[in-house]
Scaffold this active site. Structure first.
Site, PDB file in Angstrom:
ATOM      1  N   ASP A 154       0.826  -1.205   0.000  1.00 56.22           N
ATOM      2  CA  ASP A 154       0.000   0.000   0.000  1.00 56.22           C
ATOM      3  C   ASP A 154       0.866   1.262   0.000  1.00 56.22           C
ATOM      4  O   ASP A 154       2.089   1.206   0.147  1.00 56.22           O
ATOM      5  CB  ASP A 154      -0.901   0.015   1.240  1.00 56.22           C
TER       6      ASP A 154
ATOM      7  N   TYR B 298       6.178 -10.085   6.831  1.00 54.55           N
ATOM      8  CA  TYR B 298       6.140  -8.652   7.077  1.00 54.55           C
ATOM      9  C   TYR B 298       6.609  -8.369   8.498  1.00 54.55           C
ATOM     10  O   TYR B 298       6.385  -9.170   9.413  1.00 54.55           O
ATOM     11  CB  TYR B 298       4.712  -8.107   6.926  1.00 54.55           C
TER      12      TYR B 298
END
Length: 309
Positions: A58, A134
């Site tokens: 994003d 992540y």
């Protein structure tokens, strides 16, 4: 031929990975550079030079290890060799690295090409991936805020209870519908399998090791010392899933929510305002794992199936 491209980027200057008509994106920057290097006009139907990525990030999210693939004709690829006495893939690697890092660019070099290589048969950067890792980094009140890290660390004015946050994180492990913490793609689901998820406080590591016996005055901490870090590994992630899970954990760790609230959100996958995504700058895609070459095609076929619980 299909090429595998490994890269990293600082997401602070991009409106995410995906190419957009009027906004700067990672995909847009790299594809523009490829068109220039390979002398292919934009919107060429025979040679679109479109990248397929392992995981779309994003706006504002970073990647220290991202993977994408590119399908390109061998004759087109050969155009980048020029005066170089090297194979075409090496020539493309060098030219792309150089073009993305030109010192006279209006914007700083925030994309690094780690390597380009011919992809094995059956390789698909997105669908062949086994798992993604992540890490979200936070400097809370217990940390020493280092202003140099502001681009990839979120600074918050709370004392975080990592034990409570780990109890929340443990609830996410396994196959679940993360509908309270994510948005599905059109025709997709928010069902994902989390392999591991945990919080830890990075210990203060001296820049000079104890074995050098130089005394306490040399025990300057490393840049990440004291940070609260969330590591999560899953087969794939739905949109905003990691940042929303981090936000939920932080609310628990700051004492604003109880663990039974988090358990309720896991049990009933309903999206509402209290489980929105936290700020993007603390999140980095750290790793993408793939199976052995002989399992790439089978993995890609299996992961395309719509998930169910």
């Amino acid at each position: 031929m299909r090429l595998r491209i490994d890269l990293a980027y600082d997401g602070g200057g991009f409106y995410g990975w995906a190419k957009q008509p009027t906004l700067r994106s990672v995909q847009g920057e790299i594809e523009s550079a490829l068109h220039r290097i390979l002398r292919v006009p934009d919107n060429d139907p025979d040679e679109p030079l479109r990248l397929t990525v392992a995981g779309r990030t994003d706006t504002g999210v970073h990647a220290s290890h991202q993977v994408c693939h590119l399908d390109v004709g061998e004759e087109t690829l050969a155009r980048c060799v020029g005066h170089m006495d090297v194979p075409a893939v090496i020539a493309l690697t060098r030219r792309l690295q150089r073009l993305l890092a030109l010192p006279d660019r209006l914007l700083p070099a925030d994309i690094a090409i780690r390597g380009i290589a011919p992809a094995p048969d059956g390789f698909d950067a997105r669908f062949s991936a086994l798992e993604r890792t992540y890490v979200y980094r936070i400097a809370d009140r217990a940390s020493e805020v280092d202003p140099r890290t502001r681009g990839f660390v979120l600074h918050i004015d709370d004392d975080l209870d990592l034990a409570a946050m780990n109890e929340a994180a443990a609830m996410t492990i396994g196959l679940h519908d993360f509908g309270s913490f994510a948005t599905p793609n059109p025709g997709g689901t928010t069902i994902r399998e989390v392999k591991t998820a945990y919080w830890r406080r990075i210990p203060a590591s001296p820049l000079i090791g104890d074995g050098m016996a130089m005394g306490e005055r040399y025990r300057t901490p490393a840049a990440e010392s004291g940070l609260a870090c969330f590591t999560i590994v899953a087969d794939a992630f739905a949109r905003n899933m990691v940042r929303s899970l981090v936000n939920g954990c932080v609310q628990v760790g700051a004492g604003k929510r109880q663990l039974d609230w988090f358990a309720g959100k896991m049990a009933v996958p309903l999206r509402e305002g209290s489980t929105g995504p936290i700020a993007p700058q603390g999140l980095t895609l750290e790793h993408v794992a793939y199976p052995s070459d002989d399992r790439l095609a089978a993995r890609a076929n299996a992961i395309r199936a719509k998930r169910t619980l």
